[in-house]
Design a protein around this motif. Structure first.
Motif, mmCIF file in Angstrom:
data_model
loop_
_atom_site.group_PDB
_atom_site.id
_atom_site.type_symbol
_atom_site.label_atom_id
_atom_site.label_comp_id
_atom_site.label_asym_id
_atom_site.label_seq_id
_atom_site.Cartn_x
_atom_site.Cartn_y
_atom_site.Cartn_z
ATOM 1 N N MET A 234 0.834 -1.186 0.000
ATOM 2 C CA MET A 234 0.000 0.000 0.000
ATOM 3 C C MET A 234 0.880 1.251 0.000
ATOM 4 N N GLU A 235 0.490 2.237 -0.770
ATOM 5 C CA GLU A 235 1.230 3.495 -0.847
ATOM 6 C C GLU A 235 1.029 4.324 0.408
ATOM 7 N N ASN A 236 2.066 5.028 0.819
ATOM 8 C CA ASN A 236 1.997 5.901 1.979
ATOM 9 C C ASN A 236 1.531 7.283 1.517
ATOM 10 N N PRO A 237 0.346 7.755 1.952
ATOM 11 C CA PRO A 237 -0.154 9.056 1.492
ATOM 12 C C PRO A 237 0.652 10.240 2.035
ATOM 13 N N PHE A 238 1.503 10.007 3.034
ATOM 14 C CA PHE A 238 2.311 11.065 3.617
ATOM 15 C C PHE A 238 3.652 11.240 2.917
ATOM 16 N N HIS A 239 4.058 10.229 2.139
ATOM 17 C CA HIS A 239 5.387 10.221 1.532
ATOM 18 C C HIS A 239 5.484 11.241 0.402
ATOM 19 N N ALA A 240 6.133 12.358 0.698
ATOM 20 C CA ALA A 240 6.392 13.405 -0.295
ATOM 21 C C ALA A 240 7.518 14.280 0.237
ATOM 22 N N CYS A 241 8.231 14.909 -0.640
ATOM 23 C CA CYS A 241 9.343 15.764 -0.221
ATOM 24 C C CYS A 241 8.927 16.809 0.807
ATOM 25 N N ALA A 242 7.756 17.403 0.642
ATOM 26 C CA ALA A 242 7.317 18.467 1.548
ATOM 27 C C ALA A 242 7.180 17.989 2.991
ATOM 28 N N SER A 243 7.037 16.695 3.218
ATOM 29 C CA SER A 243 6.891 16.175 4.577
ATOM 30 C C SER A 243 8.194 15.581 5.118
ATOM 31 N N CYS A 244 9.297 15.800 4.426
ATOM 32 C CA CYS A 244 10.601 15.259 4.811
ATOM 33 C C CYS A 244 11.421 16.282 5.605
ATOM 34 N N ILE A 245 12.250 15.783 6.511
ATOM 35 C CA ILE A 245 13.083 16.662 7.339
ATOM 36 C C ILE A 245 14.130 17.412 6.517
ATOM 37 N N HIS A 246 14.438 16.949 5.327
ATOM 38 C CA HIS A 246 15.471 17.556 4.489
ATOM 39 C C HIS A 246 14.926 18.597 3.505
ATOM 40 N N PHE A 247 13.620 18.783 3.468
ATOM 41 C CA PHE A 247 12.975 19.692 2.525
ATOM 42 C C PHE A 247 13.060 21.137 3.007
ATOM 43 N N ARG A 248 13.454 22.041 2.121
ATOM 44 C CA ARG A 248 13.529 23.463 2.433
ATOM 45 C C ARG A 248 12.825 24.248 1.330
ATOM 46 N N ALA A 249 12.052 25.248 1.740
ATOM 47 C CA ALA A 249 11.365 26.123 0.790
ATOM 48 C C ALA A 249 11.812 27.556 1.036
ATOM 49 N N THR A 250 12.145 28.259 -0.031
ATOM 50 C CA THR A 250 12.540 29.659 0.085
ATOM 51 C C THR A 250 11.775 30.486 -0.943
#
Length: 61
Positions: free
Chosen positions: A1-17
């Motif tokens: 089953m696919e994890n609906p939470f798995h995305a870059c935006a929910s990762c500790i390494h993701f940064r948005a500027t």
């Protein structure tokens, strides 16, 4: 089953500027630009995402 939470935006390494021309999204672990909805095998969920996953699985008291 696919994890609906798995995305870059929910990762500790993701940064948005915010840049002059719009938002830039970056993975500090991989070292390059990404998108919030992308998925990579190196995904490490943020603490709040991990807690939500546990709550939805019914493993959190």
């Amino acid at each position: 089953m696919e994890n609906p939470f798995h995305a870059c935006a929910s990762c500790i390494h993701f940064r948005a500027t915010r840049e002059e021309l719009g938002m830039k999204y970056y993975c500090t672990r991989l070292g390059y630009e990404t998108k919030p909805h992308y998925q990579f095998n190196c995904w490490s969920p943020k603490e709040r995402v991990r807690k939500l996953m546990e709550k939805r699985e019914g493993t959190c008291s």
